[in-house]
Design a protein around this motif. Structure first.
Motif, PDB file in Angstrom:
ATOM      1  N   UNK A 172      12.075   0.219  64.635  1.00 61.81           N
ATOM      2  CA  UNK A 172      13.340   0.786  65.116  1.00 61.81           C
ATOM      3  C   UNK A 172      13.997   1.621  64.023  1.00 61.81           C
ATOM      4  N   UNK A 173      14.011   1.112  62.788  1.00 59.73           N
ATOM      5  CA  UNK A 173      14.625   1.841  61.671  1.00 59.73           C
ATOM      6  C   UNK A 173      13.924   3.168  61.413  1.00 59.73           C
ATOM      7  N   UNK A 174      12.590   3.187  61.535  1.00 60.26           N
ATOM      8  CA  UNK A 174      11.823   4.407  61.249  1.00 60.26           C
ATOM      9  C   UNK A 174      11.694   5.329  62.454  1.00 60.26           C
ATOM     10  N   UNK A 175      12.286   4.915  63.589  1.00 64.75           N
ATOM     11  CA  UNK A 175      12.199   5.749  64.780  1.00 64.75           C
ATOM     12  C   UNK A 175      10.807   5.818  65.362  1.00 64.75           C
ATOM     13  N   UNK A 176       9.983   4.769  65.114  1.00 67.70           N
ATOM     14  CA  UNK A 176       8.598   4.785  65.580  1.00 67.70           C
ATOM     15  C   UNK A 176       8.421   4.074  66.912  1.00 67.70           C
TER      16      UNK A 176
END
Length: 692
Positions: free
Chosen positions: A593-597
């Motif tokens: 979620x943090x890396x937008x993956x």
């Protein structure tokens, strides 16, 4: 009488004009007289018949004004002609220029124009001149100039230094390389100089002059190597040739000197000598053999000593096969020689066979091809072979020690992991049990008294309703207090408040039960338990990490529980496995979620199934970032982690693996695909085998 005299004078005049015309026509070139008017216009007054040969224009066309000589001038030369003509007209001096004309037929010719201007009374200028065709001369000059330029170009582009001197050893010229050698900017600067005026020592200059004299006196060339020291102290070797310089009659008029820098060749010869010395004195085996038949052509002293040959023993009749066992020769012929022919080199670790003792000597074998300079094809094999007996012994010892150290390290890591796990589980269990105990007592007290509080509240409400029924108009002070405390709202909200407190107390009781179930402090021994209770209690403890925050979304839990019997296990330890696997799944989803993956709802799916009547499987899957294939095999190694420093110890999966595999005779496996998530499969027996 006067008429007769006039006729005689006319006849003389005609004869004179005839002679002049004949003379003008027979002279080379063309005679021309033209007039330049004050306004700049020109007209031809006279032109000889030679104009046809030079200009391809008849005299009549010039005289009639059909053609003007100035019109034939080449456009590129016209400004120069006008300038010279203007100067001659102003100074009344002879005009003389060489220029090009373009005839009406398109022929380009070089001409030389010479004329004398004469100023007339009306201000006009009459020019008496002669124009000669110099095309052949110009072509000859151009060819000579090209020849000289080619000769200069040739001299300046050859690598040799070229000088030429007169009989007194004065320099008459040199090429560009020669000028650079003696420190001059151009070859012209050397003209008139001597060896004494150039940067040579007095001794060198005297030797050069003496050699010049000897060559010129004998008429024979002189060849020798001259050593010159550069300004930086390095040595320069020059291959010098002095040859007599002769004129067309064969007389010696000077000397031609050519010098060639052979420093690279001399240095190469010195390096070859050094290399030969190194090759012969090295302790390595260095040899040369024919690539086709393997006949040995050369073997250095180190190779002779390694093989047991004396310094005087010949190798001319020896073959490569004499130095190797049959097995090694098969490898050389089948593998190494084809690779050598294709790539030009080959290397391997083989054995040399001592010619006397037949002992097999381990060696590092490096070979490369030597090509025939004429055909460019590989003709010879050069081999550099090193005895690695000591290295092999050392490697064997190191390998043995490495195996022992690795085994010791594994045992230490295993022991450390066990100690950490035991201490961690013990401390965690005590902490969880203590917290559960401390929370349980006051919660039970609150929960138990909520029933009485609810009953008391109902009684008080009934009493107030009776007061309101029988005393509808209370005292003003009481009425004021009723309004201040909002009695109606208080009576209406009191049941809701007590109901909310009861729900909260029940929730705390469930959490306490989950903590006790997770810690299993009262079930340290192996017992038959409900696996689903352990999973649910772990999820309850991790509930705070599943909810959405400002930086993460809510993680959805999907349970797909199968019908399972009670499973015999160490419940507390197995709960720790669930904790590690679920925590890792949550970490993976948070990182995605943090890396937008991840662009879909983060999800963890927990499945349980009965494989057969002896085994069951728990699957914990996430749709996070996945695990790269190259690190899958390291997941269960102690201290291995992919998390940033401070966020993981690398012990969780290692401990989980030991609990599942060593403690429960089960299997812990991971299946993952980058970008699609990971699945951990925990397989354990339903009943543990008891060993006696």
């Amino acid at each position: 009488m006067d008429v007769f005299r006039s006729q005689q004078e006319l006849a003389k005049l005609q004869a004179s004009e005839s002679r002049f015309q004949k003379l003008a026509n027979n002279l080379p070139g063309m005679i021309i007289q033209f007039c330049t008017a004050v306004d700049g216009s020109t007209s031809t007054l006279y032109v000889s018949s030679g104009c046809v040969a030079i200009c391809d224009v008849s005299a009549e066309d010039f005289l009639s004004g059909v053609k003007n000589f100035a019109d034939l001038e080449h456009p590129d030369d016209r400004p120069r002609i006008r300038q010279a003509e203007s100067y001659a007209s102003e100074k009344l001096t002879i005009f003389k220029e060489e220029f090009r004309i373009v005839t009406p037929s398109g022929n380009l010719r070089w001409v030389q124009g010479t004329s004398q201007p004469e100023r007339q009374a009306d201000g006009s200028t009459v020019w008496d001149g002669i124009i000669l065709d110099i095309t052949d001369r110009k072509q000859t000059e151009q060819e000579l100039q090209q020849s000289q330029q080619f000769l200069r170009l040739l001299l300046d582009n050859i690598p040799q230094l070229v000088f030429w001197k007169d009989r007194e050893s004065n320099f008459m010229g040199c090429n560009t390389n020669g000028a650079k050698f003696v420190g001059l900017e151009s070859p012209d600067m050397i003209i008139g100089q001597t060896d004494y005026t150039l940067p040579f020592t007095v001794e060198s200059a005297a030797q050069n002059v003496e050699r010049d004299r000897r060559v010129m006196d004998s008429g024979q060339s002189d060849l020798h190597i001259m050593i010159h020291q550069r300004s930086d102290g390095s040595m320069l070797w020059l291959d010098t040739c002095k040859t007599p310089l002769r004129d067309l009659d064969g007389n010696v008029i000077g000397v031609l000197v050519t010098l060639e820098d052979v420093s690279d060749r001399k240095m190469a010869e010195i390096e070859v000598q050094k290399l030969a010395s190194v090759v012969e004195n090295t302790t390595d085996f260095i040899g040369i053999a024919n690539i086709d038949d393997g006949q040995v052509l050369y073997l250095n002293a180190g190779g002779r000593q390694l093989m047991g040959l004396g310094s005087i023993d010949t190798v001319e009749n020896m073959h490569i096969s004499d130095f190797h066992s049959r097995e090694d020769m098969a490898k050389i012929q089948e593998t190494l020689i084809p690779h050598l022919r294709q790539h030009g080199y080959a290397s391997a670790e083989l054995h040399l066979q001592h010619l006397i003792t037949q002992v097999q000597i381990p060696v590092e074998w490096n070979i490369f091809t030597i090509k025939d300079p004429n055909t460019g094809q590989p003709s010879y094999i050069a081999a550099i072979i090193r005895d690695i007996s000591d290295r092999k012994r050392t490697e064997a010892e190191l390998n043995q020690r490495t195996v022992e150290l690795e085994q010791t390290l594994k045992e230490l890591q295993y022991t450390q992991t066990q100690m950490v796990q035991s201490e961690k589980m013990s401390g965690l269990g005590q902490l969880v049990a203590g917290v559960a105990h401390e929370i349980n007592n006051p919660v039970n007290f609150i929960y138990g008294n909520l029933t009485h509080a609810n009953s008391y509240a109902k009684d008080l409400r009934g009493l107030l309703e009776l007061y309101q029924k029988h005393y509808p108009t209370p005292h003003a002070e009481i009425q004021k207090q009723i309004e201040a405390i909002e009695l109606d709202f208080l009576l209406e909200d009191m049941p809701n408040l007590l109901a909310s407190m009861q729900v909260g107390a029940e929730r705390i009781q469930k959490i306490v039960v989950s903590l006790r179930t997770f810690s299993r402090m009262d079930e340290a021994d192996m017992k038959s338990v409900n696996i689903h209770d352990g999973i649910d209690s772990t999820l309850m403890i991790l509930q705070h990490r599943l909810k959405s925050t400002s930086t993460s979304s809510t993680i959805e839990i999907i349970k797909d529980y199968g019908k399972l019997p009670l499973v015999e296990c160490y419940a507390g330890q197995l709960n720790q496995v669930f904790m590690n696997l679920l925590s890792n799944a949550i970490d993976a989803l948070e990182e995605s979620i943090e890396n937008g993956q991840i662009h879909i709802s983060p999800t963890i799916k927990i499945s349980t199934t009965l494989i057969n009547d002896k085994e069951m499987m728990i699957q914990i899957s996430d749709n996070g970032i996945g695990i790269p294939e190259e690190i899958l095999h390291k997941l269960f190694d102690p201290f291995f982690t992919t998390k940033p420093v401070g966020k993981g110890t690398g012990m969780g999966l290692s401990i989980s693996y030991q609990i599942v595999v060593d403690k429960h005779s089960g299997k812990l496996e991971c299946v993952s695909e980058v970008g699609k998530g990971s699945t951990f499969n925990v397989t354990i027996p339903i009943q543990q085998q008891i060993t006696i």
